[in-house]
Design a protein around this motif. Structure first.
Motif, mmCIF file in Angstrom:
data_model
loop_
_atom_site.group_PDB
_atom_site.id
_atom_site.type_symbol
_atom_site.label_atom_id
_atom_site.label_comp_id
_atom_site.label_asym_id
_atom_site.label_seq_id
_atom_site.Cartn_x
_atom_site.Cartn_y
_atom_site.Cartn_z
ATOM 1 N N ALA A 110 58.899 57.817 30.979
ATOM 2 C CA ALA A 110 58.539 57.253 32.279
ATOM 3 C C ALA A 110 58.020 55.835 32.096
ATOM 4 C CB ALA A 110 57.489 58.123 32.964
ATOM 5 N N VAL A 111 58.024 55.065 33.188
ATOM 6 C CA VAL A 111 57.468 53.717 33.221
ATOM 7 C C VAL A 111 56.614 53.603 34.471
ATOM 8 C CG1 VAL A 111 57.924 51.250 33.284
ATOM 9 C CG2 VAL A 111 59.471 52.758 32.034
ATOM 10 N N SER A 112 55.374 53.101 34.308
ATOM 11 C CA SER A 112 54.477 52.884 35.442
ATOM 12 C C SER A 112 54.346 51.387 35.690
ATOM 13 C CB SER A 112 53.104 53.489 35.164
ATOM 14 O OG SER A 112 53.190 54.883 34.969
ATOM 15 N N VAL A 113 54.614 50.968 36.900
ATOM 16 C CA VAL A 113 54.587 49.552 37.279
ATOM 17 C C VAL A 113 53.450 49.330 38.280
ATOM 18 C CG1 VAL A 113 55.869 47.635 38.292
ATOM 19 C CG2 VAL A 113 57.075 49.353 36.916
ATOM 20 N N ARG A 114 52.599 48.365 37.971
ATOM 21 C CA ARG A 114 51.483 48.086 38.881
ATOM 22 C C ARG A 114 51.994 47.396 40.137
ATOM 23 N NH1 ARG A 114 47.410 43.898 36.755
ATOM 24 N NH2 ARG A 114 48.514 42.523 38.176
ATOM 25 N N GLU A 115 51.659 47.966 41.295
ATOM 26 C CA GLU A 115 52.087 47.405 42.583
ATOM 27 C C GLU A 115 50.944 46.721 43.330
ATOM 28 O OE1 GLU A 115 54.026 50.414 44.888
ATOM 29 O OE2 GLU A 115 55.920 50.174 43.790
ATOM 30 N N SER A 116 49.714 47.067 42.996
ATOM 31 C CA SER A 116 48.578 46.459 43.705
ATOM 32 C C SER A 116 47.344 46.512 42.819
ATOM 33 C CB SER A 116 48.301 47.201 45.018
ATOM 34 O OG SER A 116 47.919 48.544 44.758
ATOM 35 N N ILE A 117 46.401 45.621 43.100
ATOM 36 C CA ILE A 117 45.109 45.649 42.423
ATOM 37 C C ILE A 117 44.069 45.002 43.330
ATOM 38 C CG2 ILE A 117 45.462 43.455 41.200
ATOM 39 C CD1 ILE A 117 43.921 44.786 38.827
ATOM 40 N N SER A 118 42.907 45.621 43.411
ATOM 41 C CA SER A 118 41.810 45.067 44.202
ATOM 42 C C SER A 118 40.547 45.113 43.358
ATOM 43 C CB SER A 118 41.609 45.846 45.506
ATOM 44 O OG SER A 118 41.385 47.224 45.244
ATOM 45 N N ARG A 119 39.772 44.041 43.429
ATOM 46 C CA ARG A 119 38.542 43.914 42.646
ATOM 47 C C ARG A 119 37.410 43.509 43.591
ATOM 48 N NH1 ARG A 119 42.517 40.789 39.716
ATOM 49 N NH2 ARG A 119 43.108 41.748 37.725
ATOM 50 N N PHE A 120 36.300 44.258 43.537
ATOM 51 C CA PHE A 120 35.216 44.014 44.481
ATOM 52 C C PHE A 120 33.866 43.963 43.781
ATOM 53 C CE2 PHE A 120 38.536 45.935 47.091
ATOM 54 C CZ PHE A 120 38.555 45.073 48.188
ATOM 55 N N ILE A 121 33.022 43.049 44.255
ATOM 56 C CA ILE A 121 31.609 43.007 43.913
ATOM 57 C C ILE A 121 30.866 43.808 44.969
ATOM 58 C CG2 ILE A 121 29.595 41.521 43.586
ATOM 59 C CD1 ILE A 121 31.619 39.196 43.154
ATOM 60 N N ILE A 122 30.018 44.730 44.555
ATOM 61 C CA ILE A 122 29.266 45.552 45.497
ATOM 62 C C ILE A 122 27.790 45.216 45.346
ATOM 63 C CG2 ILE A 122 28.756 47.907 46.261
ATOM 64 C CD1 ILE A 122 31.372 48.765 44.914
ATOM 65 N N GLY A 123 27.302 44.399 46.266
ATOM 66 C CA GLY A 123 25.918 43.955 46.210
ATOM 67 C C GLY A 123 25.086 44.552 47.327
ATOM 68 N N SER A 124 23.802 44.254 47.322
ATOM 69 C CA SER A 124 22.910 44.801 48.342
ATOM 70 C C SER A 124 23.157 44.180 49.709
ATOM 71 C CB SER A 124 21.443 44.574 47.926
ATOM 72 O OG SER A 124 21.181 43.190 47.743
ATOM 73 N N HIS A 125 23.835 43.021 49.744
ATOM 74 C CA HIS A 125 24.066 42.336 51.012
ATOM 75 C C HIS A 125 25.533 42.372 51.449
ATOM 76 C CE1 HIS A 125 19.988 40.643 51.167
ATOM 77 N NE2 HIS A 125 20.103 40.504 49.866
ATOM 78 N N GLY A 126 26.363 43.129 50.762
ATOM 79 C CA GLY A 126 27.750 43.206 51.180
ATOM 80 C C GLY A 126 28.707 43.466 50.027
ATOM 81 N N ILE A 127 29.971 43.555 50.383
ATOM 82 C CA ILE A 127 31.041 43.775 49.417
ATOM 83 C C ILE A 127 31.977 42.574 49.484
ATOM 84 C CG2 ILE A 127 32.976 45.255 48.772
ATOM 85 C CD1 ILE A 127 31.522 47.581 50.058
#
Length: 307
Positions: A110-127
């Motif tokens: 099998a082959v897995s291909v990345r279709e999406s990626i999301s990166r978030f900072i999660i702080g006390s005042h928001g994301i």
């Protein structure tokens, strides 16, 4: 040495805690599965449309949590430090048959291909969503960047504790680590062992950490009692792998513990953490990493203070 519960040390650790942030990364992969009776080689698949050869496809999401240290929050940019492995997902993952040589001639299940990626900072005042500005997998270090406009500056507090001298650490010295294991802000303490000879790791300490602590800041008390100094960052815990059988993810079958399961079965690999063996990178290596990439940061109009 200050007592672990003293007001002085508590205030210092609280200052450090303000600059350590929880981060979350999620990647979506589409996996193309091939006929077990007619498996292709990697060479045959390179440059082709995997869907034309695949018998089946499936979509899966992988999530990873970690910690990051705020280095700067000015001139329209926030810059944070974290390990490369926390924020990096490969574009393509090749799944070879058991015992197959992982070469262009190796047989591929099998082959897995990345279709999406999301990166978030999660702080006390928001994301806040962030991007990776500098990534060095060889040293396992990365700089994350959040660009903001004049009206939406994130409430992120740069580290105010000065960088110290890693070379001054000795066997049995006590250090404090701050991070977000399993998404929970925590402070832990450990004893240093300087037996590591690795381009990616500087020392080991015996604190028990869990997933999500990678990227946590490490502090030591100054020998003159004047406060804490920043001496490194948590990279990872020692771990081993275990493989076990699992049912197919999208199965509609009901599971009964007293009845034989007759559905499709797959192999999954999980990590087992060896608690009490925590690898860290020293401040000298972090300083060298940042200095080596100042030109790249300058091209992105980012200025970091000297450590």
């Amino acid at each position: 040495m200050s007592a672990a519960g003293s007001d002085f040390l508590r205030n210092q650790l609280n200052r450090g805690m303000e600059s350590v942030i929880r981060i979350q990364i999620t990647a979506g992969y589409r996996t193309f599965q091939f006929d077990l009776d007619d498996l292709p080689t990697r060479a045959e698949l390179e440059g082709t449309d995997f869907s034309e050869r695949a018998l089946d496809t499936m979509l899966d999401h992988n999530s990873r949590a970690g910690s990051a240290l705020v280095l700067s929050n000015r001139r329209g940019n926030s810059v944070l430090l974290t390990p490369s492995h926390v924020v990096s997902y490969p574009d393509t993952v090749w799944h070879f048959t058991e015992g197959s040589v992982r070469t262009p001639q190796g047989r591929v299940e099998a082959v897995s291909v990345r279709e999406s990626i999301s990166r978030f900072i999660i702080g006390s005042h928001g994301i806040y969503e962030f991007e990776v500005g500098v990534n060095d997998p060889d040293q396992d270090l990365a700089l994350m960047i959040k660009r903001w406009g004049s009206n939406d500056r994130p409430e992120l507090t740069p580290l105010q504790i000065e960088a110290g001298n890693y070379e001054a650490l000795e066997w049995s010295d006590q250090v404090y680590a701050i991070g977000y294991p399993l998404g929970v802000g925590m402070i832990t303490r450990g004893m240093v062992s300087k037996s590591i000879h690795s381009p990616r790791r500087s020392f080991v300490f015996d604190a028990s950490i869990n997933r999500g602590f990678s990227g946590g800041a490490i502090f030591a008390e100054r020998s003159d009692g004047s406060g804490l100094e920043w001496v490194g960052m948590v990279l990872s815990a020692s771990a081993s792998h275990e493989e076990y059988l699992v049912p197919e993810r999208d199965s509609d079958m009901e599971f009964h513990p007293d009845l034989e399961y007759r559905g499709a079965v797959f192999v999954e690999r999980k990590q087992r953490i060896n608690y009490g063996i925590t690898y860290a990178v020293g401040i000298d290596q972090i300083r060298e990493f940042i200095n080596n990439h100042r030109d790249i940061l300058s091209e992105q109009e980012i200025r970091l203070p000297e450590l």
